[in-house]
Motif scaffolding. Structure first.
Motif, PDB file in Angstrom:
ATOM      1  N   TYR A   1      -1.407  -7.340  -4.143  1.00 24.85           N
ATOM      2  CA  TYR A   1      -1.879  -6.013  -4.551  1.00 24.85           C
ATOM      3  C   TYR A   1      -3.362  -6.028  -4.936  1.00 24.85           C
ATOM      4  O   TYR A   1      -4.076  -5.060  -4.708  1.00 24.85           O
ATOM      5  CB  TYR A   1      -1.049  -5.472  -5.706  1.00 24.85           C
ATOM      6  N   GLY A   2      -3.813  -7.122  -5.512  1.00 29.53           N
ATOM      7  CA  GLY A   2      -5.205  -7.224  -5.942  1.00 29.53           C
ATOM      8  C   GLY A   2      -6.194  -7.412  -4.805  1.00 29.53           C
ATOM      9  O   GLY A   2      -7.404  -7.299  -5.011  1.00 29.53           O
ATOM     10  N   HIS A   3      -5.684  -7.704  -3.614  1.00 27.43           N
ATOM     11  CA  HIS A   3      -6.560  -7.910  -2.456  1.00 27.43           C
ATOM     12  C   HIS A   3      -6.185  -6.972  -1.315  1.00 27.43           C
ATOM     13  O   HIS A   3      -6.235  -7.346  -0.144  1.00 27.43           O
ATOM     14  CB  HIS A   3      -6.493  -9.375  -1.996  1.00 27.43           C
ATOM     15  N   GLU A   4      -5.794  -5.729  -1.672  1.00 28.94           N
ATOM     16  CA  GLU A   4      -5.479  -4.732  -0.639  1.00 28.94           C
ATOM     17  C   GLU A   4      -6.654  -4.659   0.332  1.00 28.94           C
ATOM     18  O   GLU A   4      -7.797  -4.723  -0.056  1.00 28.94           O
ATOM     19  CB  GLU A   4      -5.242  -3.356  -1.273  1.00 28.94           C
ATOM     20  N   GLY A   5      -6.350  -4.541   1.591  1.00 31.65           N
ATOM     21  CA  GLY A   5      -7.382  -4.540   2.619  1.00 31.65           C
ATOM     22  C   GLY A   5      -7.481  -5.896   3.295  1.00 31.65           C
ATOM     23  O   GLY A   5      -7.682  -5.974   4.499  1.00 31.65           O
ATOM     24  N   ARG A   6      -7.330  -6.944   2.517  1.00 32.74           N
ATOM     25  CA  ARG A   6      -7.294  -8.301   3.087  1.00 32.74           C
ATOM     26  C   ARG A   6      -5.861  -8.752   3.302  1.00 32.74           C
ATOM     27  O   ARG A   6      -5.609  -9.675   4.061  1.00 32.74           O
ATOM     28  CB  ARG A   6      -8.001  -9.298   2.168  1.00 32.74           C
ATOM     29  N   THR A   7      -4.943  -8.149   2.569  1.00 37.55           N
ATOM     30  CA  THR A   7      -3.520  -8.483   2.678  1.00 37.55           C
ATOM     31  C   THR A   7      -2.777  -7.268   3.206  1.00 37.55           C
ATOM     32  O   THR A   7      -3.294  -6.147   3.176  1.00 37.55           O
ATOM     33  CB  THR A   7      -2.945  -8.871   1.306  1.00 37.55           C
ATOM     34  N   HIS A   8      -1.582  -7.489   3.706  1.00 36.24           N
ATOM     35  CA  HIS A   8      -0.746  -6.408   4.214  1.00 36.24           C
ATOM     36  C   HIS A   8       0.676  -6.648   3.733  1.00 36.24           C
ATOM     37  O   HIS A   8       1.091  -7.800   3.584  1.00 36.24           O
ATOM     38  CB  HIS A   8      -0.779  -6.372   5.741  1.00 36.24           C
ATOM     39  N   HIS A   9       1.409  -5.565   3.515  1.00 31.77           N
ATOM     40  CA  HIS A   9       2.790  -5.728   3.066  1.00 31.77           C
ATOM     41  C   HIS A   9       3.614  -4.513   3.420  1.00 31.77           C
ATOM     42  O   HIS A   9       3.076  -3.414   3.628  1.00 31.77           O
ATOM     43  CB  HIS A   9       2.853  -5.989   1.558  1.00 31.77           C
ATOM     44  N   GLY A  10       4.906  -4.730   3.494  1.00 34.79           N
ATOM     45  CA  GLY A  10       5.836  -3.644   3.721  1.00 34.79           C
ATOM     46  C   GLY A  10       6.174  -2.969   2.403  1.00 34.79           C
ATOM     47  O   GLY A  10       5.576  -3.254   1.364  1.00 34.79           O
ATOM     48  N   GLY A  11       7.163  -2.088   2.479  1.00 34.69           N
ATOM     49  CA  GLY A  11       7.542  -1.315   1.309  1.00 34.69           C
ATOM     50  C   GLY A  11       8.665  -1.908   0.490  1.00 34.69           C
ATOM     51  O   GLY A  11       9.153  -1.282  -0.437  1.00 34.69           O
ATOM     52  N   GLY A  12       9.097  -3.089   0.843  1.00 39.53           N
ATOM     53  CA  GLY A  12      10.159  -3.735   0.086  1.00 39.53           C
ATOM     54  C   GLY A  12      11.521  -3.563   0.726  1.00 39.53           C
ATOM     55  O   GLY A  12      11.691  -2.808   1.677  1.00 39.53           O
ATOM     56  N   CYS A  13      12.494  -4.286   0.201  1.00 40.31           N
ATOM     57  CA  CYS A  13      13.873  -4.241   0.701  1.00 40.31           C
ATOM     58  C   CYS A  13      14.802  -3.856  -0.431  1.00 40.31           C
ATOM     59  O   CYS A  13      14.616  -4.280  -1.568  1.00 40.31           O
ATOM     60  CB  CYS A  13      14.309  -5.617   1.212  1.00 40.31           C
ATOM     61  N   SER A  14      15.810  -3.111  -0.083  1.00 42.37           N
ATOM     62  CA  SER A  14      16.828  -2.751  -1.065  1.00 42.37           C
ATOM     63  C   SER A  14      17.730  -3.950  -1.334  1.00 42.37           C
ATOM     64  O   SER A  14      17.808  -4.881  -0.517  1.00 42.37           O
ATOM     65  CB  SER A  14      17.670  -1.594  -0.541  1.00 42.37           C
ATOM     66  N   SER A  15      18.425  -3.904  -2.442  1.00 39.07           N
ATOM     67  CA  SER A  15      19.399  -4.957  -2.754  1.00 39.07           C
ATOM     68  C   SER A  15      20.480  -5.021  -1.683  1.00 39.07           C
ATOM     69  O   SER A  15      20.944  -6.107  -1.323  1.00 39.07           O
ATOM     70  CB  SER A  15      20.029  -4.712  -4.123  1.00 39.07           C
ATOM     71  N   ALA A  16      20.874  -3.874  -1.139  1.00 33.66           N
ATOM     72  CA  ALA A  16      21.899  -3.842  -0.085  1.00 33.66           C
ATOM     73  C   ALA A  16      21.420  -4.570   1.170  1.00 33.66           C
ATOM     74  O   ALA A  16      22.190  -5.298   1.801  1.00 33.66           O
ATOM     75  CB  ALA A  16      22.280  -2.402   0.238  1.00 33.66           C
ATOM     76  N   THR A  17      20.150  -4.393   1.526  1.00 32.93           N
ATOM     77  CA  THR A  17      19.600  -5.082   2.705  1.00 32.93           C
ATOM     78  C   THR A  17      19.537  -6.585   2.455  1.00 32.93           C
ATOM     79  O   THR A  17      19.857  -7.381   3.343  1.00 32.93           O
ATOM     80  CB  THR A  17      18.214  -4.530   3.058  1.00 32.93           C
ATOM     81  N   ILE A  18      19.127  -6.966   1.270  1.00 32.86           N
ATOM     82  CA  ILE A  18      19.060  -8.389   0.930  1.00 32.86           C
ATOM     83  C   ILE A  18      20.458  -9.001   0.959  1.00 32.86           C
ATOM     84  O   ILE A  18      20.658 -10.082   1.519  1.00 32.86           O
ATOM     85  CB  ILE A  18      18.370  -8.596  -0.436  1.00 32.86           C
TER      86      ILE A  18
END
Length: 157
Positions: free
Chosen positions: A15-32
């Motif tokens: 989060y502190g290096h937005e622009g240099r890093t990329h990420h999805g929106g997360g996974c639900s407990s059901a998906t995990i």
């Protein structure tokens, strides 16, 4: 818990290096939970935390597989799930290993779920199907969180 604390630091770095890093929106407990059932493995706490937060993420050039879905693949769980299942079939990877990263040097970075520690964390190993005696080459880290933190710090410095 060293692994969990390291994963929290990874979250802050990403989060502190937005622009240099990329990420999805997360996974639900059901998906995990579904991913664990499909793999017939339990995720360690440090990996679960990062997947829940991001789903998948990268700190270029390192791409952490995580878990994600795309419209093109439909209901298929991509990332660690698909890569692990594919490796079991295509290169006879042992069922206790879980692919967490594809690498040009090691071939695969894997969690060895047969070696849990007192916190439920698994060690990270380099694994190559061309190596005798099960393919394990070297231990990379004591937990996924520690592995991910080291990778992220190296790429962001």
């Amino acid at each position: 818990m060293r692994g969990i604390e390291a994963s929290r630091q990874v979250i802050d770095l990403v989060y502190g290096h937005e622009g240099r890093t990329h990420h999805g929106g997360g996974c639900s407990s059901a998906t995990i939970d579904r991913a664990e059932r499909e793999l017939e493995l339990t995720f360690p706490p440090s990996y679960r935390l990062l997947i829940k937060e991001f789903g998948t993420w990268d700190v270029p050039p390192t791409e952490f597989l995580g878990i994600y879905q795309t419209e093109a693949a439909g209901d298929v769980l991509l990332g660690s799930v698909s890569e692990t299942l594919d490796a079991r079939v295509s290169v006879d990877m042992p069922s206790e290993l879980m692919v967490i990263l594809l690498d040009d040097v090691w071939f695969f970075a894997v969690l060895d779920t047969s070696q849990p520690d007192q916190d439920g964390e698994y060690p990270v190993f380099a694994w190559n199907p061309g190596v005798l005696d099960g393919g394990l080459l070297e231990k990379i880290a004591d937990s996924f969180g520690e592995f991910a933190l080291k990778e992220c710090r190296q790429k962001l410095n």
